[in-house]
Enzyme design. Structure first.
Site, PDB file in Angstrom:
ATOM      1  CD  GLU A  44      -2.689   1.006   2.679  1.00  0.00           C
ATOM      2  OE1 GLU A  44      -3.616   1.813   2.858  1.00  0.00           O
ATOM      3  OE2 GLU A  44      -2.445   0.071   3.477  1.00  0.00           O
ATOM      4  CE  LYS A 126      -7.315   1.477   3.275  1.00  0.00           C
ATOM      5  NZ  LYS A 126      -6.145   1.948   4.062  1.00  0.00           N
ATOM      6  CB  CYS A 162      -4.949  -1.952   4.068  1.00  0.00           C
ATOM      7  SG  CYS A 162      -4.272  -2.198   5.742  1.00  0.00           S
TER       8      CYS A 162
END
Length: 581
Positions: A44, A126, A162
């Site tokens: 990330e 994300k 994540c």
């Protein structure tokens, strides 16, 4: 069945070092190609480092990230790596007309890019933005909307970032309907105690929900008060661990996967919210898989020790220091910090300063000297009595004020040497002391980094014993003098002083602090569970009144679920006291 050799680059990025981070992507991609990988992934926000915090709100920084990713795609092609798909985290902004939150602003997004044949072929933003603990991504990022799936050969790979894995719904829930055979999750997940087991359980559960193999790639390295532990893992839909990365080390984790062939026809329509990009359709030629070894796991105390060592090493290295300096008194806290520092950057780069006063015991001086010899420190003895006496001749102080003066004179010596010679000063205070304010402000608290800031006192002893046992396991001499571990802790600021003159026994203190600070339990609950009322009242009062000290303290590596700093934000000025409840 379809085969894929997946490479997970578990690497260490530096926030703001876009040229260095992209250079690392090129180097590790070359290693992946040399090992026959068909797809390589990076963590990330790899291009910018992570977390970038409010740098994300600077248009110039977002522009630099976007330009760096586009240039990276071209550079990979120029390096002869363009045919190998690369998934890499970076900072982007919402496409025009994308945001419902504020269409008049260029809102940043935490994204992954898929680079192939010299171009950015696909993009994923994300979805779930954490807004707890050390994270405040909901304040700076706009969420993504769609799931991105890319076809590599005859395998469809879904991409997530994540927190998308930690929350129900979102992209993971679409993976099964999208028909993906592999869910690739890139992460910047900070270390804390026992988190590796939590991650493994989560990855196994999400793989089952997605109905496919899941690859969880985590970054490694220190960033301010956070440390990332790697520990990447690949699990099958049935929960079998197929591969696992080492802890606290950079590594190219390569794993051969046998997956179902894709049955999705993008032209026939896809579920709403799924974007599908075909990178290549030619199936991989059959090959003989390489065996994957699962590295041994560190024990719980060893994990913490490695986290502290890596956190300090990267803070020193990434901030341009070559050496550190600390006061070494012969006490357990400074001894542990010196040992961690020597392991992190080499004892020859650690200046240990002994500042004995009239109250310093001979055994403490001897312990400090023995430690310095064991670790190979640059050891210096500078008595403070002449300086303290000169001060007291001009300003009459007594009691606690005189005790604190000694700590502050020592700090003046350390900072003077730091300014003169360029060392980073380390503060030696532990979490128990910080909790109750048992650390002299502008004295013991002086330093640019506090390695054991988040380590309770009882764990300080555990870590010291672990380090000595580790030395014996390696056939080496234990670095920490046994007397330092066994003697009663003391600040040695007055005759016969020991910590327990002012504080409860540390095992009792740490038990209360764990529940009051980390568990946020109140006074009434603690007393109801059997803790002595007079001890509880003393401890919670000390904790509540010490917030002003903690606010001024140096950063230090986070190893618990709730560390002082970004994890715990309380007002300094407050008349609320637990005794009032």
């Amino acid at each position: 069945m379809a085969q894929m050799r997946l490479a997970l680059a578990q690497v260490n990025a530096t926030v703001g070092d876009l040229p260095g981070n992209t250079r690392a992507v090129r180097d590790w991609t070359a290693k992946a190609l040399a090992q026959g990988a068909h797809l390589v992934a990076f963590p990330e926000m790899m291009v910018t480092g992570y977390p970038v915090e409010d740098l994300a709100l600077r248009r110039s920084f977002v522009d630099a990230s976007r330009a760096a990713v586009e240039q990276l795609a071209r550079d990979l092609a120029a390096d002869g790596l363009g045919e190998l798909p690369v998934v890499v985290g970076y900072l982007d902004r919402v496409p025009e007309g994308y945001s419902d939150r504020d269409p008049g602003r260029d809102l940043p997004q935490n994204c992954a890019a898929v680079l192939h044949q010299g171009q950015v072929r696909a993009r994923y933003a994300k979805h779930h933005l954490p807004n707890y603990g050390v994270f405040d991504e909901a304040r700076i990022f706009a969420p993504g909307r769609d799931l991105t799936v890319v076809r590599v050969g005859d395998i469809d790979v879904a991409i997530a970032i994540c927190e998308d894995l930690w929350q129900e719904g979102g992209p993971v829930s679409l993976t099964r309907d999208a028909g993906a055979e592999l869910l690739l999750v890139i992460n910047g997940s900070p270390y804390e105690e026992d988190k590796d087991d939590t991650r493994l359980e989560l990855a196994s559960r999400r793989a089952a929900q997605a109905g496919c193999t899941l690859a969880y790639l985590n970054m490694v390295g220190g960033q301010d008060d956070l440390v990332f532990d790697g520990d990447s893992v690949v699990v099958s839909a049935g929960g079998q661990v197929l591969a696992r990365g080492r802890q606290f080390e950079e590594q190219l984790l390569v794993v051969d996967l046998d997956l179902e062939e894709s049955t999705v026809d993008p032209l026939a329509g896809l579920p709403a919210g799924v974007q599908h990009v075909v990178l290549s359709e030619a199936p991989v030629a059959a090959y003989e898989p390489e065996p994957v070894s699962l590295p041994p796991r560190l024990d719980p105390v060893g994990e913490v020790y490695h986290a502290l060592t890596l956190g300090l090493r990267d803070y020193v290295r990434k901030n341009g220091f070559r050496s550190v300096l600390l006061g070494v008194s012969g006490g357990i806290d400074s001894t542990l910090v010196a040992t961690i520092a020597a392991d992190a950057i080499g004892g020859e780069n650690v200046v240990g300063v002994s500042n004995p006063s009239r109250y310093s015991s001979q055994h403490s001086r001897d312990d400090a000297a023995e430690l310095a010899a064991n670790l190979g420190l640059d050891y210096r003895v500078i008595p403070i009595e002449p300086m303290v006496s000169a001060f007291l001749d001009n300003v009459k102080l007594g009691g606690v004020a005189e005790e604190n003066l000694q700590a502050r004179v020592r700090a003046l010596v350390w900072m003077g040497l730091s300014n003169q010679e360029g060392h980073l000063v380390l503060a030696n205070s532990n979490k128990s002391e910080l909790s109750v304010g048992y650390s002299t402000i502008y004295g013991d608290s002086v330093g640019g980094f506090a390695p054991i800031k988040d380590v309770p006192k009882t764990m300080v002893w555990e870590l010291a014993r672990w380090r000595n046992a580790e030395a014996l396991r390696r056939g080496e001499k234990p670095p920490i003098p046994e007397n330092t571990i066994t003697k009663a802790p003391s600040a040695e600021l007055r005759p016969g002083q020991v910590d327990q003159d002012s504080l409860p026994p540390y095992d009792l203190l740490d038990a209360i602090l764990d529940r009051y600070v980390e568990g946020a339990e109140g006074r009434a609950q603690l007393i109801a569970d059997g803790y002595p009322a007079e001890v509880v009242d003393k401890v919670v009062s000390l904790v509540d009144r010490a917030e002003w000290k903690r606010r001024q303290f140096a950063p230090g590596t986070k190893i618990t679920a709730l560390a002082f700093g970004r994890d715990r934000r309380l007002p300094i000025t407050s008349r609320w006291r637990e005794q009032d409840s």
